[in-house]
Design an enzyme around this catalytic site. Structure first.
Site, PDB file in Angstrom:
ATOM      1  CE  LYS A  27      34.592  41.550  49.353  1.00 52.31           C
ATOM      2  NZ  LYS A  27      34.308  42.459  48.301  1.00 52.31           N
ATOM      3  CE  LYS A  60      38.549  45.975  44.552  1.00 57.42           C
ATOM      4  NZ  LYS A  60      37.405  45.095  45.032  1.00 57.42           N
TER       5      LYS A  60
END
Ligand code: GLU
Length: 421
Positions: free
Chosen positions: A93, A105
């Site tokens: 992304k 994450k």
């Protein structure tokens, strides 16, 4: 569904993209595995005086293009495999949007709705205590994700500042404005998707008053509904984790969002909105031009993809469509605007927040919107052109676009010239 893992399925997209490019095998070898994942147990004191522990992770998947970036999720089904997959998606992304970041994450396995506010605060602070050496403004920069929000980011930034002995707002994005948060971060995920659809509307065959069904009515789903309805479109169905409602003439989105903010469930508002309560599983099959999955992974799979009536799917969630479903949708001529492009408005405005924190100079809302629009249109158009030229899906095109950037960076870092003559 087959017993391959979420990460195995995510890697299918990487391999597919690589097959379209002259990619050095070194690059794939680097991107196939997470660089590091740390697991811990957070022990906190509950309000009744007892102690409870919660599993927690932080994954730094790849930092070739910059410090790792990605949210922290509080969810009862969180797992290491999910965290690593989400970090893989963040890597792509950030490359899609050309942000100077790698992918990361984090998660805590918890249902935050079962905790009091002060228990959530202690848990958030415990997360930062556990991972303080991993995160940092030039190392790994967390943000909100499913069931985390600005208030939690504020507690985390505060805890980090206390640990390192100085105010350090650039360590976390999605903070409250009062603590160095950016204007426009709250609706950025939805706004990025909204700008993308508006920019490609003609190519996608969506007219100025199209109909929309939204699966998942959290931050992204609610803001998408508001932005899209204000632009003249009709939101005909929405669902949350407990139910769904359908009204072919269009729902009163402002009332719906106000009800959600007051803690109500969408199905409980059916009668007052003149809508019909439907099975949440039936939401993806309602008659609408655009379907917006804005909940969790794997919601559209090989079993239900055939029932979709929409001609366009906008992935505001991460990973809502499985590779099996991708094939079915492609055969049926449905265009999927993939997560790593469609929901990248969130991390893009996170980047703006980090830049503002570091320069100590804050932009007005109009500047945020203009800058976001420019990036979404630039990268969205580039990916549309790749898809058209190579006759591939928008997802493959987005991966090809990102992989090219990642490969250039990996090669620029590399040692290969010393070993290959
Ligand atoms: N959690 C969001 C995502 O999946 C935002 C990440 C960020 O802002 O760093 O893109």
């Amino acid at each position: 569904m087959s017993d391959d893992t979420l990460l195995d399925r995510a890697l299918i997209r990487l391999e597919e993209a690589a097959s379209h490019l002259q990619i050095d095998p070194d690059v794939i070898e680097k991107l196939k595995y997470p660089r590091e994942t740390t697991k811990t147990r957070l022990m906190i004191r509950m309000d009744d005086g007892s102690r409870k522990s919660f599993l927690a992770w932080r994954c730094r998947y790849d930092d070739t293009r910059g410090p790792t970036k990605g949210g922290i999720r509080f969810h009862p089904d969180a797992s290491i495999e999910e965290v690593e997959t989400l970090a893989f998606w963040m890597t792509f992304k950030c490359a899609v949007m050309n942000l100077p970041y790698g992918g990361g994450k984090g998660a805590v396995r918890v249902d935050p709705h079962q905790l009091s506010k002060s228990e959530v605060e202690r848990l958030s602070r415990a997360y930062v205590q556990a991972f303080a050496r991993i995160i940092g403004p030039d190392r790994d920069i967390p943000a909100p994700d499913v069931y985390t929000n600005a208030m939690i980011m504020g507690w985390m930034a505060d805890e980090y500042g206390q640990i390192v002995g100085q105010v350090s707002p650039a360590v976390i994005t999605g903070k409250p404005i009062a603590l160095g948060g950016s204007l426009g971060r709250n609706d950025a995920t939805a706004r990025g998707g909204f700008y993308l659809v508006r920019h490609l509307a003609r190519e996608l065959g969506l007219d100025r008053a199209h109909t929309v069904a939204i699966q998942g009515f959290g931050n992204a789903g609610q803001f998408y509904a508001l932005l899209s309805a204000a632009d003249g479109n009709k939101i005909v169905a929405v669902s949350d984790s407990t139910g769904a409602i359908h009204r072919p003439e269009g729902l009163d989105v402002t009332r719906l969002v106000a009800g959600k903010e007051a803690g109500r469930k969408v199905a409980d508002m059916a009668a007052e909105l003149g809508a019909k309560a439907i099975d949440p599983a039936a939401l993806i099959a309602v008659e609408a031009d655009l379907l917006v999955p804005a909940a969790l992974e794997d919601m559209i799979d090989g079993d239900n993809a055939g029932s979709i009536k929409a001609r366009v799917v906008l992935e505001l969630a991460n990973g809502p469509v499985t590779p099996d479903a991708d094939k079915i949708l492609a055969q049926r001529g449905v265009t999927v605007l993939p997560d790593i492009l469609a929901n990248a408005g969130g991390v893009t405005v996170s980047y703006f927040e980090w830049v503002q924190n570091r320069q100590g100079y804050y932009w007005d809302l109009d500047e945020i919107h203009q800058r976001l629009l420019k990036i979404v249109e630039r990268e969205g158009r580039a990916i549309w052109s790749i898809a058209a030229e190579r006759k591939v899906s928008m997802r493959s095109a987005a991966y090809i676009h990102a992989l090219g950037r990642l490969a250039t960076a990996i090669e620029a870092h590399g040692t290969q010239p010393f070993f290959v003559s």
